[in-house]
Design a protein around this motif. Sequence first.
Motif, mmCIF file in Angstrom:
data_model
loop_
_atom_site.group_PDB
_atom_site.id
_atom_site.type_symbol
_atom_site.label_atom_id
_atom_site.label_comp_id
_atom_site.label_asym_id
_atom_site.label_seq_id
_atom_site.Cartn_x
_atom_site.Cartn_y
_atom_site.Cartn_z
ATOM 1 N N LEU A 117 0.833 -1.188 0.000
ATOM 2 C CA LEU A 117 0.000 0.000 0.000
ATOM 3 C C LEU A 117 0.875 1.248 0.000
ATOM 4 O O LEU A 117 1.684 1.437 0.910
ATOM 5 C CB LEU A 117 -0.902 0.019 1.236
ATOM 6 N N ILE A 118 0.699 2.088 -1.010
ATOM 7 C CA ILE A 118 1.367 3.384 -1.048
ATOM 8 C C ILE A 118 0.329 4.421 -0.655
ATOM 9 O O ILE A 118 -0.637 4.663 -1.385
ATOM 10 C CB ILE A 118 1.928 3.696 -2.445
ATOM 11 N N LEU A 119 0.502 5.019 0.511
ATOM 12 C CA LEU A 119 -0.458 5.974 1.034
ATOM 13 C C LEU A 119 0.090 7.382 0.869
ATOM 14 O O LEU A 119 1.183 7.688 1.339
ATOM 15 C CB LEU A 119 -0.738 5.690 2.515
ATOM 16 N N THR A 120 -0.651 8.245 0.203
ATOM 17 C CA THR A 120 -0.184 9.600 -0.061
ATOM 18 C C THR A 120 -1.134 10.625 0.537
ATOM 19 O O THR A 120 -2.346 10.422 0.594
ATOM 20 C CB THR A 120 -0.044 9.873 -1.570
ATOM 21 N N VAL A 142 1.403 -7.160 5.127
ATOM 22 C CA VAL A 142 1.094 -6.022 4.250
ATOM 23 C C VAL A 142 2.167 -4.953 4.449
ATOM 24 O O VAL A 142 2.427 -4.541 5.576
ATOM 25 C CB VAL A 142 -0.288 -5.424 4.560
ATOM 26 N N GLN A 143 2.794 -4.534 3.367
ATOM 27 C CA GLN A 143 3.790 -3.470 3.437
ATOM 28 C C GLN A 143 3.116 -2.124 3.159
ATOM 29 O O GLN A 143 2.261 -2.025 2.273
ATOM 30 C CB GLN A 143 4.899 -3.698 2.421
ATOM 31 N N VAL A 144 3.494 -1.111 3.918
ATOM 32 C CA VAL A 144 2.891 0.209 3.768
ATOM 33 C C VAL A 144 3.991 1.249 3.586
ATOM 34 O O VAL A 144 4.941 1.303 4.363
ATOM 35 C CB VAL A 144 2.031 0.581 4.990
ATOM 36 N N LEU A 145 3.849 2.058 2.540
ATOM 37 C CA LEU A 145 4.816 3.125 2.260
ATOM 38 C C LEU A 145 4.106 4.479 2.330
ATOM 39 O O LEU A 145 3.332 4.829 1.432
ATOM 40 C CB LEU A 145 5.429 2.934 0.873
ATOM 41 N N PRO A 146 4.332 5.266 3.373
ATOM 42 C CA PRO A 146 3.761 6.618 3.434
ATOM 43 C C PRO A 146 4.561 7.569 2.538
ATOM 44 O O PRO A 146 5.794 7.577 2.587
ATOM 45 C CB PRO A 146 3.916 7.003 4.912
ATOM 46 N N VAL A 147 3.865 8.358 1.742
ATOM 47 C CA VAL A 147 4.531 9.295 0.834
ATOM 48 C C VAL A 147 3.854 10.663 0.937
ATOM 49 O O VAL A 147 2.642 10.783 0.720
ATOM 50 C CB VAL A 147 4.472 8.809 -0.632
ATOM 51 N N LYS A 148 4.622 11.683 1.256
ATOM 52 C CA LYS A 148 4.086 13.043 1.309
ATOM 53 C C LYS A 148 3.838 13.517 -0.121
ATOM 54 O O LYS A 148 4.744 13.541 -0.953
ATOM 55 C CB LYS A 148 5.071 13.973 2.012
ATOM 56 N N LEU A 149 2.595 13.875 -0.396
ATOM 57 C CA LEU A 149 2.241 14.290 -1.755
ATOM 58 C C LEU A 149 1.030 15.203 -1.715
ATOM 59 O O LEU A 149 0.004 14.877 -1.121
ATOM 60 C CB LEU A 149 1.920 13.058 -2.621
ATOM 61 N N GLY A 159 6.928 13.945 -10.281
ATOM 62 C CA GLY A 159 8.064 13.226 -9.716
ATOM 63 C C GLY A 159 7.676 12.045 -8.846
ATOM 64 O O GLY A 159 8.551 11.354 -8.301
ATOM 65 N N PHE A 160 6.380 11.787 -8.729
ATOM 66 C CA PHE A 160 5.909 10.777 -7.784
ATOM 67 C C PHE A 160 6.470 9.386 -8.062
ATOM 68 O O PHE A 160 7.111 8.774 -7.204
ATOM 69 C CB PHE A 160 4.374 10.746 -7.791
#
Length: 348
Positions: A117-120, A142-149, A159-160
């Motif tokens: 899960l890529i959470l933005t 479950v892998q989770v990647l927080p991304v500031k966007l 650039g995402f």
Amino acid sequence: MFSIRTTPPPAAVSRLAARYLTTISSAFGTTTHTLPATPGHYNSKTLSRFTIPIFSSPSTNTKLFSNLPPQTKRTMSSAVAKRLAGKTIVITGASSGIGRSTAFEFARTAPNHGLKLILTARRVDALEQIAKEIRQEVGEGVQVLPVKLDVSQPEEVRGFVGNLPEEWRDIHVLVNNAGLVKGVAQAPSIAEEDINVMFATNVTGLINMTQAILPIFKARGSEGGSGDIVNIGSIAGREPYAGGSIYCATKAAVRSFTDALRKELIATRIRVMEIDPGQVETEFSVVRFYGDKNKADAVYAGVDPLTPDDIAEIVVFVVTRRENVVVADTLVFPSHQAGAGIMHRKST
């Protein structure tokens, strides 16, 4: 009483147990039961969770389930979980409301299937807290990647993908959830700043995110591409109302873009879907009234609105249909609502 022959082969017994599970449990009551040990006679992928019916006769229990292997809890693959196996999902606006609930719903649906899960969102601290809570609830499956966007900023969206770690770039699902509403002003008193931020987030941001992810989808598979785009629209995109002209216009634009995109991708396996909620209680109204909680609460007085979880369940549902099934257009109301301005309010 109730009897089942024990002469069929072990696999048949397992199938029979599953088939009669609902009927038997309603008649006799159910409980979680430790499954007896006889390895090799049970397909561990047939049921997502097995609740053993307990009969009044202990001998019936023993005979019926004598060919099932041991395990007090079984977390097995359902068809839905299998369809999410190994997929990478991007959710915009994931720090609260529908986006946050959607992240949890995906994680709970496929907790042991290599889901990413890529959470933005703009609030990365909130995303990190969500990632922590998901790990606590479902573990490391479950892998989770927080991304500031901030999707309203085109340069950030451009650039995402390139800024993602390499192993996170094979994206399969895009949930365009980020959106907002500002104010209830009517023309000619609508603030230009409010107009710009609504269009930049709800329309331009959604389109830019779609264009950033779509090349990944189009490069996959042998039929012109594969992947899912789920756009969160609104009843406002179908029924404009006074005091919401700009927000309604943005959601109408989302609806038109979604329909046109589906037609443009008709020769591919890329599914384009829209979910239009009616009244949902989130931070939506707090943002609309510039942080005035009292005004926001008044919106939901005397009614029982939808929750973010209600919409999250539908998002996961449409994504987990067979690849040939496109739930193209979904309008969702709470039971007290029949249109953009048609609601029954209980007297307080």
